[in-house]
Design an enzyme around this catalytic site. Structure first.
Site, PDB file in Angstrom:
ATOM      1  N   ARG A  94       0.852  -1.189   0.000  1.00  0.00           N
ATOM      2  CA  ARG A  94       0.000   0.000   0.000  1.00  0.00           C
ATOM      3  C   ARG A  94       0.893   1.246   0.000  1.00  0.00           C
ATOM      4  NH1 ARG A  94      -4.000  -0.147   4.793  1.00  0.00           N
ATOM      5  NH2 ARG A  94      -5.081  -1.715   3.555  1.00  0.00           N
ATOM      6  N   LYS A 226      -4.077   1.192  14.741  1.00  0.00           N
ATOM      7  CA  LYS A 226      -4.072   2.140  13.616  1.00  0.00           C
ATOM      8  C   LYS A 226      -4.761   3.449  14.003  1.00  0.00           C
ATOM      9  CE  LYS A 226      -6.387  -0.767  10.938  1.00  0.00           C
ATOM     10  NZ  LYS A 226      -7.343  -1.443  10.020  1.00  0.00           N
ATOM     11  N   LYS A 228      -6.221   7.297  12.149  1.00  0.00           N
ATOM     12  CA  LYS A 228      -6.476   7.875  10.825  1.00  0.00           C
ATOM     13  C   LYS A 228      -6.932   9.330  10.890  1.00  0.00           C
ATOM     14  CE  LYS A 228      -7.745   3.349   8.973  1.00  0.00           C
ATOM     15  NZ  LYS A 228      -8.801   2.489   8.405  1.00  0.00           N
ATOM     16  N   CYS A 447     -15.256  -3.280  -0.735  1.00  0.00           N
ATOM     17  CA  CYS A 447     -13.864  -3.496  -0.322  1.00  0.00           C
ATOM     18  C   CYS A 447     -13.271  -4.609  -1.177  1.00  0.00           C
ATOM     19  CB  CYS A 447     -13.810  -3.866   1.146  1.00  0.00           C
ATOM     20  SG  CYS A 447     -14.356  -5.563   1.438  1.00  0.00           S
ATOM     21  N   CYS A 492     -16.428  -8.565   5.325  1.00  0.00           N
ATOM     22  CA  CYS A 492     -16.441  -8.895   6.757  1.00  0.00           C
ATOM     23  C   CYS A 492     -16.857  -7.638   7.517  1.00  0.00           C
ATOM     24  CB  CYS A 492     -15.059  -9.405   7.201  1.00  0.00           C
ATOM     25  SG  CYS A 492     -13.876  -8.097   7.570  1.00  0.00           S
ATOM     26  N   CYS A 496     -14.121  -1.815   5.698  1.00  0.00           N
ATOM     27  CA  CYS A 496     -13.139  -1.088   4.889  1.00  0.00           C
ATOM     28  C   CYS A 496     -13.758  -0.183   3.820  1.00  0.00           C
ATOM     29  CB  CYS A 496     -12.165  -2.068   4.247  1.00  0.00           C
ATOM     30  SG  CYS A 496     -11.198  -2.983   5.460  1.00  0.00           S
TER      31      CYS A 496
END
Ligand code: SRM
Ligand code: SF4
Length: 586
Positions: A94, A226, A228, A447, A492, A496
């Site tokens: 990424r 994480k 953001k 996603c 799931c 995302c």
């Protein structure tokens, strides 16, 4: 992008790292980070091991901080197991691309690397960057070296750190967009780890011997999870600012930026049957002038560094820190670190979180073409040679490319005299075709899911287009063909594609089975609500048929589907993320 020259430490923020809890009491990943020698682990050795296409488990976790995920082709998993072969190991890379802007030269480099080292596709992500899929272990270094040549890197694109920073792509407000994008880029450079390991391992850089601390802000255990950031420019909420851990909403008079409203504590991730996990919309807590941006950003990162839950990773996101400690506590802590108080939030209005397709003209006269890229996948297929076409456009384009948070692409800053040439290429390659898709499809997003995502429980990118075909037919039957309904699917519950703010959403439970959600706000301002659990296609289509029939018959003028299902009592509005997990078909 190069990180040099714009990483001055702001004043007023304590950058020391004080981790008082003993490592034994924390999640094992905390020890792993602490013992990794600042993310080096044994990655260099793992890369050289010829006996396997994989790296060690610990190195795989550490490599996320370098923007790389170990995966395997899940379509082949069973067959390879039968043949007693190791899984078909491959890697996802990424890119760090704050605000999603790249030059045509960078585009050509990225496409070349995907063709040479990846699976010949580029994936535009929901956070405005590129992913390579299918990169083999031996091709990791050449790919990262290639990115470096194009002044790109993958630092902190994944891992327990501050991830890709998003920035609204509103093409109409040219000067404001430029300034906010530049601030997003600067913020990204300021909040990522220093990561000397990245240069040593991937770029064969010299080991730096220095008495300076290796990670002055992060320390050896980085963040609990994480983290953001996103910048929105009203009236467009394309970045879904309320889903960001930290959102900055640009406040401007005309195109003159004055500062930002601040939102904190957004996030989508949840786990089925784990009520202590839930999506949460960020709270709007105040305003600050633009020259305090660095201080505010760094202070918030350090608060999460110091107070985030390091014992339980399922509660380690910033949204839970806020819910556990309370917003008043957070405001006090933030203002104490900043040494100044936030001003009251200023008013703003969002109108949509969707993209506007086709040609538009910016305030500075330049043209921008927004192209629908279904689920962000750039590839040459029998139907459309998108990879080839975009390379041809990149060869003549004089502006830049912008990736939208809806996985689409803007061929941006086309001078008026160059528009006809770009148009000819778009026409010649059939690229106007995707933009003529139904309003339903143009507002859909999925996603990645199978076959690369290790966490997928159901199809997503490969299935949503097929489902949309069938939903389009139903919409047509009810006279709703032109109706834009923001529809999102994930394989799931991790979220995302930010499904929990969509009007209609599906999250994978098992192969062919999905939870169905209804009622998200049309500009990302309201969470949706679970309507039905664990249902297959037949039931999904039957429900959509029933719901569309009612919507067509009972909606009031201009009413969005997401608003209708709430007004009609089909689902109740979710008051807070905490009560999200109570399934609630009325
Ligand atoms: Fe994500 C994990 C793909 C945006 C929440 N995400 C993953 C992984 C890396 C699976 C894994 O951990 O093994 C997926 C890789 C799939 C693949 O094969 O490429 C993956 N996430 C993606 C992308 C590519 C989806 C896409 O179709 O574009 C997006 C890349 C964004 C980027 O450029 O950085 C992507 N992920 C998001 C978003 C949306 C956003 O940030 O705006 C979210 C929800 C917002 C949030 O963070 O709350 C998101 N991804 C997750 C989670 C759940 C986190 C949580 O709080 O529980 C996971 C799993 C985890 O972290 O444990 C995850
Ligand atoms: Fe994978 Fe789930 Fe994210 Fe989809 S939502 S990419 S299936 S982790």
């Amino acid at each position: 992008m190069s990180t040099e020259g714009d990483t001055a430490a702001p004043t007023g923020v304590d950058r020391s790292c004080d981790l008082s809890q003993p490592l034994e009491k924390l999640h094992p990943d905390e020890r792993m980070k602490a013992e990794s020698n600042y993310l080096r682990g044994t990655i260099a050795d793992s890369l050289l091991d010829p006996l396997t296409g994989a790296v060690t488990q610990t190195d795989a976790k550490l490599m996320k901080f370098h923007g790389i995920y170990q995966q395997d082709d899940r379509d082949l998993r069973e067959e390879r197991r039968r043949q007693k072969l190791e899984p078909d190991y491959q890697f996802m890379i990424r890119v760090r691309l704050a605000g999603g802007v790249c030059t045509p030269a960078q585009w050509l480099k990225l496409a070349g690397l995907a063709l040479r080292h990846g699976n010949a596709t580029l994936r535009l992500t929901t956070r405005q960057t590129f992913q390579f899929h299918g990169v083999l272990k031996g091709s990791l270094k050449p790919t990262l070296a290639g990115l470096h040549e194009a002044l790109l890197d993958t630092i902190a694109a994944c891992g327990d750190d501050t991830r890709g920073v998003m920035s609204s792509v509103n093409p109409h407000l040219s000067a404001l967009h430029r300034e906010v994008h530049e601030l997003a880029r600067r913020t990204s450079n300021e909040v990522i780890p220093v990561q000397r390991a990245y240069h040593e391992i991937w770029l064969d850089g010299e080991k730096v011997v220095s008495s300076e601390p290796e990670e002055p802000m992060y320390g050896p255990t980085y963040l609990p999870r994480k983290f953001k950031f996103g910048f929105a420019i009203p009236p467009l909420n394309d970045i879904d600012v309320y889903t960001q851990d930290v959102g900055f909403v640009a406040m401007a008079e005309g195109e003159t930026l004055s500062g930002f409203d601040l939102t904190v504590g957004g996030g989508m991730g949840r786990t089925d049957r784990a009520p202590h996990t839930y999506p949460r919309l960020g709270d709007l807590i105040g305003y600050f002038p633009k020259d305090r941006l660095s201080e505010v950003a760094l202070a918030i990162v350090t608060i999460q560094r110091d107070f985030g839950n390091r014992a339980d990773r399922s509660r380690a996101r910033f949204k839970y820190t806020l819910d556990d400690k309370g917003l008043p506590w957070f405001r006090r802590e933030l203002e104490a670190r900043l040494g100044f108080a936030l001003e009251p939030a200023r008013p703003f209005v969002f109108t949509t979180h969707a993209d506007d397709y086709g040609w538009t003209r910016g305030s500075d006269g330049a043209w921008h073409y927004t192209l629908f890229v279904e689920n962000g996948r750039i590839a040459d297929t029998e139907r459309l040679r998108l990879m080839t076409a975009l390379q041809e456009i990149a060869r003549v384009h004089q502006g830049e490319f912008r990736l939208t948070p809806n996985q689409n692409l803007i061929i941006a800053n086309v001078p008026a005299q160059a528009r006809a040439a770009i148009d000819r290429l778009l026409e010649g390659h059939g690229l106007h075709g995707p933009n003529r898709a139904s309003a339903l499809r143009l507002n859909s997003m999925a996603c990645v899911g199978f076959p690369t995502c290790g966490l997928a429980m159901a199809e997503s990118e490969r299935y949503l287009p097929v489902l949309i075909d069938k939903v389009e037919a139903i919409a047509q039957r009810h006279g709703l063909a032109g109706q834009a309904i923001v529809t999102r699917m994930t394989g799931c519950p991790n979220g995302c594609a930010r499904p929990y703010v969509a009007e209609l959403a599906f999250t994978g439970r098992a192969p062919g089975k999905y939870n169905m959600y209804l009622g998200g706000g049309a500009h990302g301002q309201r969470l949706n609500r679970m309507y039905l659990e664990n249902i297959g296609e037949e039931r999904i289509l039957a429900e959509i048929d029933r719901l569309f029939a009612r919507y067509a018959a009972e909606r009031v003028e201009g009413e969005r589907f997401g608003d209708f299902v709430i007004r009609a009592g089909i689902v109740r509005s979710v008051e807070s993320g905490v009560d999200f997990n109570r399934a609630d078909p009325a």
